[in-house]
Scaffold this motif. Structure first.
Motif, PDB file in Angstrom:
ATOM      1  N   LEU A  27      31.926  43.827  30.982  1.00  0.00           N
ATOM      2  CA  LEU A  27      31.245  42.546  30.798  1.00  0.00           C
ATOM      3  C   LEU A  27      30.352  42.221  31.994  1.00  0.00           C
ATOM      4  N   ASP A  28      30.801  42.566  33.204  1.00  0.00           N
ATOM      5  CA  ASP A  28      29.970  42.364  34.401  1.00  0.00           C
ATOM      6  C   ASP A  28      28.715  43.228  34.370  1.00  0.00           C
ATOM      7  N   LEU A  29      28.822  44.416  33.776  1.00  0.00           N
ATOM      8  CA  LEU A  29      27.700  45.362  33.744  1.00  0.00           C
ATOM      9  C   LEU A  29      26.761  45.137  32.564  1.00  0.00           C
ATOM     10  N   SER A  72      21.209  37.379  32.513  1.00  0.00           N
ATOM     11  CA  SER A  72      22.286  36.941  33.399  1.00  0.00           C
ATOM     12  C   SER A  72      23.555  37.741  33.120  1.00  0.00           C
ATOM     13  N   ASP A  73      24.358  37.948  34.158  1.00  0.00           N
ATOM     14  CA  ASP A  73      25.650  38.618  33.962  1.00  0.00           C
ATOM     15  C   ASP A  73      26.808  37.633  34.081  1.00  0.00           C
ATOM     16  N   GLN A  74      26.499  36.346  34.048  1.00  0.00           N
ATOM     17  CA  GLN A  74      27.519  35.318  34.211  1.00  0.00           C
ATOM     18  C   GLN A  74      27.862  34.666  32.871  1.00  0.00           C
ATOM     19  N   LEU A  89      30.071  55.432  38.701  1.00  0.00           N
ATOM     20  CA  LEU A  89      29.758  55.837  40.067  1.00  0.00           C
ATOM     21  C   LEU A  89      29.033  54.722  40.818  1.00  0.00           C
ATOM     22  N   THR A  90      28.154  54.018  40.134  1.00  0.00           N
ATOM     23  CA  THR A  90      27.477  52.870  40.739  1.00  0.00           C
ATOM     24  C   THR A  90      28.484  51.797  41.122  1.00  0.00           C
ATOM     25  N   ALA A  91      29.451  51.540  40.248  1.00  0.00           N
ATOM     26  CA  ALA A  91      30.495  50.556  40.562  1.00  0.00           C
ATOM     27  C   ALA A  91      31.305  51.004  41.774  1.00  0.00           C
ATOM     28  N   ALA A  92      31.643  52.286  41.831  1.00  0.00           N
ATOM     29  CA  ALA A  92      32.399  52.805  42.975  1.00  0.00           C
ATOM     30  C   ALA A  92      31.613  52.605  44.272  1.00  0.00           C
ATOM     31  N   ASP A  93      30.326  52.916  44.232  1.00  0.00           N
ATOM     32  CA  ASP A  93      29.478  52.734  45.419  1.00  0.00           C
ATOM     33  C   ASP A  93      29.427  51.266  45.845  1.00  0.00           C
ATOM     34  N   ARG A  94      29.274  50.385  44.867  1.00  0.00           N
ATOM     35  CA  ARG A  94      29.196  48.951  45.164  1.00  0.00           C
ATOM     36  C   ARG A  94      30.518  48.446  45.735  1.00  0.00           C
TER      37      ARG A  94
END
Length: 174
Positions: free
Chosen positions: A23-25, A33-35, A94-99
């Motif tokens: 949901l965040d992505l 918006s992601d909210q 992988l993007t989430a892991a980096d973030r």
């Protein structure tokens, strides 16, 4: 019912944590918006159990709704079991892991830093789940978002098993 026979009508939401990340992505299709203030419920559609997440976009007010199939059994990890995600593609993981890892200073050895890095490591492990046993890289079909396909095209080596394991292990060393 064995898990081998489980063929749900919607993508499987393996855990609430995976759904929250999805949901965040996934931005609002109307404004980007992601909210949103998400609510969830377990119900049935066409006699099949489903998880429905609804929320109003915080920026434009649009109603957003996502329907998932529940997993066939308990999930052993925070994001899911042994199978790769059906919600989040390899690049998104992988993007989430980096973030996530980027939230920790390189010299931070605190307990909270170790907790954050454990989550980052688990996100990298989700990428590795896409790699078939006899292969050495994430296959093309594991990239189903436009951003994922573009990132893979820019740096396909980033999705090789050996590099992913180095990243995973570096996150474990904090």
């Amino acid at each position: 019912m064995s898990t081998d026979d489980y063929d749900p009508p919607y993508a499987i939401a393996r855990t609430p944590t995976e759904v929250a990340l999805y949901l965040d992505l996934t931005p609002c299709p109307d404004c980007g918006s992601d909210q949103a203030d998400w609510r969830d419920r377990l119900t049935a559609l066409d006699d099949e159990p489903v998880l429905i997440y609804t929320g109003n976009c915080a920026d434009c007010g649009a109603l957003r709704e996502y329907v998932f199939s529940p997993p066939p059994g308990p999930s052993p990890g925070p994001f899911g079991g042994l199978e790769p995600s059906e919600l989040i593609d390899a690049c998104q993981w992988l993007t989430a892991a980096d973030r996530i890892a980027g939230q920790v200073a390189a010299d931070d050895r605190s307990e909270s830093a170790r907790t954050v890095m454990t989550i980052a490591r688990q996100a990298v492990e989700e990428v590795v789940k896409f790699i078939p046993p006899s292969e050495d890289a994430v296959p093309d079909e594991a990239f189903w978002t436009d951003a994922g396909r573009a990132e893979r095209a820019l740096d396909p080596g980033r999705f090789r098993l050996d590099r992913l394991l180095v990243i995973r292990d570096s996150y474990a060393s904090v």
